[in-house]
Design an enzyme around this catalytic site. Structure first.
Site, mmCIF file in Angstrom:
data_model
loop_
_atom_site.group_PDB
_atom_site.id
_atom_site.type_symbol
_atom_site.label_atom_id
_atom_site.label_comp_id
_atom_site.label_asym_id
_atom_site.label_seq_id
_atom_site.Cartn_x
_atom_site.Cartn_y
_atom_site.Cartn_z
ATOM 1 N N TRP A 100 0.703 -1.053 0.023
ATOM 2 C CA TRP A 100 -0.091 0.072 -0.159
ATOM 3 C C TRP A 100 1.030 1.209 0.271
ATOM 4 C CZ3 TRP A 100 -1.509 4.286 3.745
ATOM 5 C CH2 TRP A 100 -0.300 3.708 4.897
ATOM 6 N N ASP A 119 6.699 -4.708 2.441
ATOM 7 C CA ASP A 119 7.054 -5.488 3.235
ATOM 8 C C ASP A 119 8.440 -6.436 3.036
ATOM 9 O OD1 ASP A 119 5.395 -4.776 5.173
ATOM 10 O OD2 ASP A 119 4.078 -5.955 5.379
#
Lengths: 173, 384, 153
Positions: A100, A119
């Site tokens: 995101w 991530d």
């Protein structure tokens, strides 16, 4: 992902964080920007169609701290504490392509930058430098603006290890 | 043993013989079985184990017991930020979890519905579902029981959004239903579920008798997703979901009928409280009791980005009238609320110290801090 | 694939923008085709980052089987009946936190920068008015509709 600062610490630090940021923006940051002390690299802007080069962005703060400006909506372990950096994954992990993307305001130049919170995946949780800040975060039904999701998607493994905060652009006000 | 050895050394043979003849050894191989249904008020505390999330646990806890030994009644594992739901009707607990076949270095992921016997806490069976379930911070509505607990619905995010349906009677995976642009499974009517959509509307999916999708309905956007977003974490009272919003409003959505109905939005705060920044917040900011009391975790000095900060007060409202009845000042900062099904009801406040604090829900006083040591507890579930 | 008329010019401008070379000329010259199609290139690019890129990846690369690929592909939707509507009505577009004009601009930017070669000759850019009408009608069967459209391509 995550939420677990020590809570008492979080509440006091949260208050301190908010008030200090307000006063800093109202004071030094605003003064610098208002006074035009910081040149924002006209060459870089011209050569990339209005977008400055990331390496030329004026910076301040500790990248290993939750309070670092580009961590304004990070949620998870800082990769800089796991063998990587705020822009690169630790050895042996894989950066999630899917993520995101939000914005954070740089206190030095007062501009908002676009931050991609990719991530790092494929090893068990790093367990160091847990941060949880949520400026611009929205509930999980807005996944494009949510940091509670394990974004290890499109990777070989969905195991979450740590989070980066990569500047990918200058926000348009 | 040591005493008998001494007798032997001292040549005192007779008493030893007698002792051996009379000695009744403790039986080997005993395993505790729990009383079912559990005494009212028992809880399941989810320890995410965020720092080593492949090894989460669900602790079965009797909060009325005084010591750790009395409080801790058993443990279920929950790998990789699992979900938990229990069915009193079916007499089963369900843990929805993910296994990576090379452990800490990943490998193939298998998502499983693990079916537990509440009396023995042993696994009665499992259903393998597509390895797509949402992994992220726990949400009570990431999974749901539908159709008198015949079906289990599991929300998927890959980032494509869908729901996996499991038939709990046959213990078989039924199929997957797309819910593009929408998230979560809020049980609705007899055999339907609602999902919150990114445009601020609601998608209602109806299941047929076999658990497959039989049509949908949509509600026009009513949720101001940018400026005053509804938390995706409602309190449930009598089939009505009470959604707090980031800035301190409350949106009731009636889920009793086949089609959800949105009620009138009201403010949790007065103008003065709003100006002082009083807002709801946390990893689970609101819970409701069947007596109609709505408990909301509140913090002062709220602003953009504080919606997960939790709070140091719980404001109690009459959900039907919106009238505030009480303010509970917490003993320590809270991050998530839960409510027991016991009598008297207990308000359970999870803090990130980490602690699990038990309050008397009616009077609001702090009863105790649980003796269990969870590394990162979050949601607590009432069980029977 | 042949490039004729406006689509060739659009394609060229898009390539220039993507590589960053001479983009300042494109942005500064109101006569360039890209600017005819996209009113605010900087904003469209940032809107793409903030609303789409997280899943569709930079340059619309996508991940086959996981996230739809837009690069060198999305323009095909304008070649099949119903595809033009689909690109607006798919939840990622219709539900984006953008007003109608900004969404139209973003869609046009995606088409001309990511998939210029697939665009049909003489295609007409989206307008805010068109987007407004289309996004008010949500898609019920996204996966099925997309599969049906792809089959026509």
């Amino acid at each position: 992902m995550g939420w677990l600062d020590k809570v008492s610490e979080r509440s006091t630090r949260g208050l301190a964080r908010r008030s200090s940021r307000r006063s800093w923006l109202a004071g030094m940051g605003a003064a610098l920007v208002g006074g035009g002390v910081i040149p924002v690299l006209p060459v870089a802007r011209a050569s990339s169609g209005g977008q400055p080069q990331a390496s030329d962005i004026p910076d301040s703060g500790d990248p290993l701290s939750c309070d670092y400006w580009r961590h304004c909506a990070i949620d998870g372990f800082l990769c800089g504490c796991c063998g990587g950096t705020e822009t690169s994954c630790p050895p042996g992990t894989e950066m999630s392509p899917i993520t995101w993307i939000g914005t954070c305001r740089n206190p030095v130049d007062g501009k908002s930058y676009v931050i991609s919170y990719n991530d790092c995946c494929g090893k068990t949780a790093c367990g160091h430098c847990m941060c949880n800040r949520n400026e611009g975060d929205r509930p999980m039904y807005r996944p494009d603006k949510n940091n509670d999701i394990n974004w290890c998607l499109g990777t070989k493994s969905t195991l979450y290890h740590c989070s980066t905060a990569i500047i990918i652009g200058l926000a348009v006000e | 043993m040591r005493v008998m050895f001494l007798y032997f050394l001292m040549g005192i043979a007779l008493p030893m013989r007698a002792a051996l003849a009379d000695f009744e050894p403790e039986p080997l191989g005993q395993v505790v079985t729990l009383p079912t249904p559990y005494p009212a008020g028992w809880l399941v505390v989810h320890d995410l184990a965020f720092n080593h999330m492949r090894e989460g646990r669900f602790y079965l806890v009797d909060p009325d017991a005084g010591s750790l030994g009395g409080q801790m009644r058993g443990i279920m594992s929950g790998d990789f930020i699992a979900s938990f739901v229990t069915s009193a009707r079916r007499g089963e607990h369900y843990v929805i979890e993910s296994f990576h076949d090379r452990g800490g270095r990943g490998g193939k992921r298998t998502d499983v519905v693990s079916i537990y016997d509440p009396a023995t806490l042993s696994v009665l069976g499992e259903v393998i579902i597509p390895a797509k379930r949402l992994t992220g911070m726990p949400n009570r509505f990431a999974v749901a029981l539908l159709g008198d607990d015949r079906f289990l619905a599991v929300y998927n995010f890959t980032p494509a959004q869908s729901v996996s349906i499991v038939d709990l009677q046959s213990r078989k995976f039924v199929g997957e239903i797309d819910i593009p642009g929408c998230a979560f499974v809020y049980p609705t009517g007899a055999r339907s579920f609602s999902s919150l959509c990114s445009d601020g509307g609601l998608l209602i999916t109806h299941l047929g008798a076999a658990g497959t999708a039989e049509g949908t309905d949509r509600l026009e956007p009513f949720n101001d997703v940018i400026d005053d977003a509804m938390f995706e974490k409602p309190a449930m009272i009598g089939g009505v979901a009470y959604f707090p919003t980031f800035t301190g409003n409350l949106v009731p959505v009636n889920l009793r009928g086949r089609i959800a109905e949105v009620g009138a939005k009201w403010s949790l705060t007065t103008a003065r409280e709003r100006a002082a920044g009083w807002r709801p917040g946390g990893a689970w900011p609101a819970v409701g009791g069947e007596d109609g009391r709505l408990y909301v975790l509140m913090h002062g000095h709220g602003a953009e980005g504080t919606h997960k900060d939790g709070g140091d007060q719980v404001w109690v409202f009459d959900a039907a009238s919106g009238k505030r009845q009480q303010i509970i000042k917490l003993a320590s900062w809270g991050i998530a609320l839960s409510l027991s099904a016991g009598k008297p009801a207990r308000l359970v406040v999870t803090g990130a110290e980490p602690t699990v604090d038990i309050y008397d829900a009616a009077g609001g006083h702090h009863v105790k801090t649980l003796a269990i040591s969870a590394s990162t507890p979050l949601l607590v579930h009432a069980v029977r | 694939m042949t490039f004729v008329g406006p689509s060739w010019r659009v394609c060229r401008a898009a390539t220039v923008l993507l590589t960053g070379v001479l983009a300042v000329v494109a942005a500064g010259d109101p006569e360039t085709p890209l600017m005819d199609t996209v009113r605010n290139v900087d904003k469209a690019r940032v809107d793409y980052m903030l609303n789409c890129q997280g899943c569709h990846l930079p340059e619309g690369r996508g991940i086959p089987g996981v996230v739809p690929v837009m690069k060198d592909y999305v323009g095909n939707f304008l070649r099949v009946r119903g595809g033009r509507e689909f690109l607006v009505q798919v939840p990622g577009s219709a539900n984006a936190a953008l007003d109608d004009a900004a969404l139209a601009d973003l869609l046009n930017w995606v088409l001309v920068t990511m998939s210029p070669e697939q665009l049909p000759a003489g295609w007409v850019p989206y307008t805010g008015t068109e987007v407004s009408k289309l996004r008010a009608v949500p898609l019920r069967e996204v996966t099925r509709r997309r599969a049906a459209l792809v089959e026509q391509m």
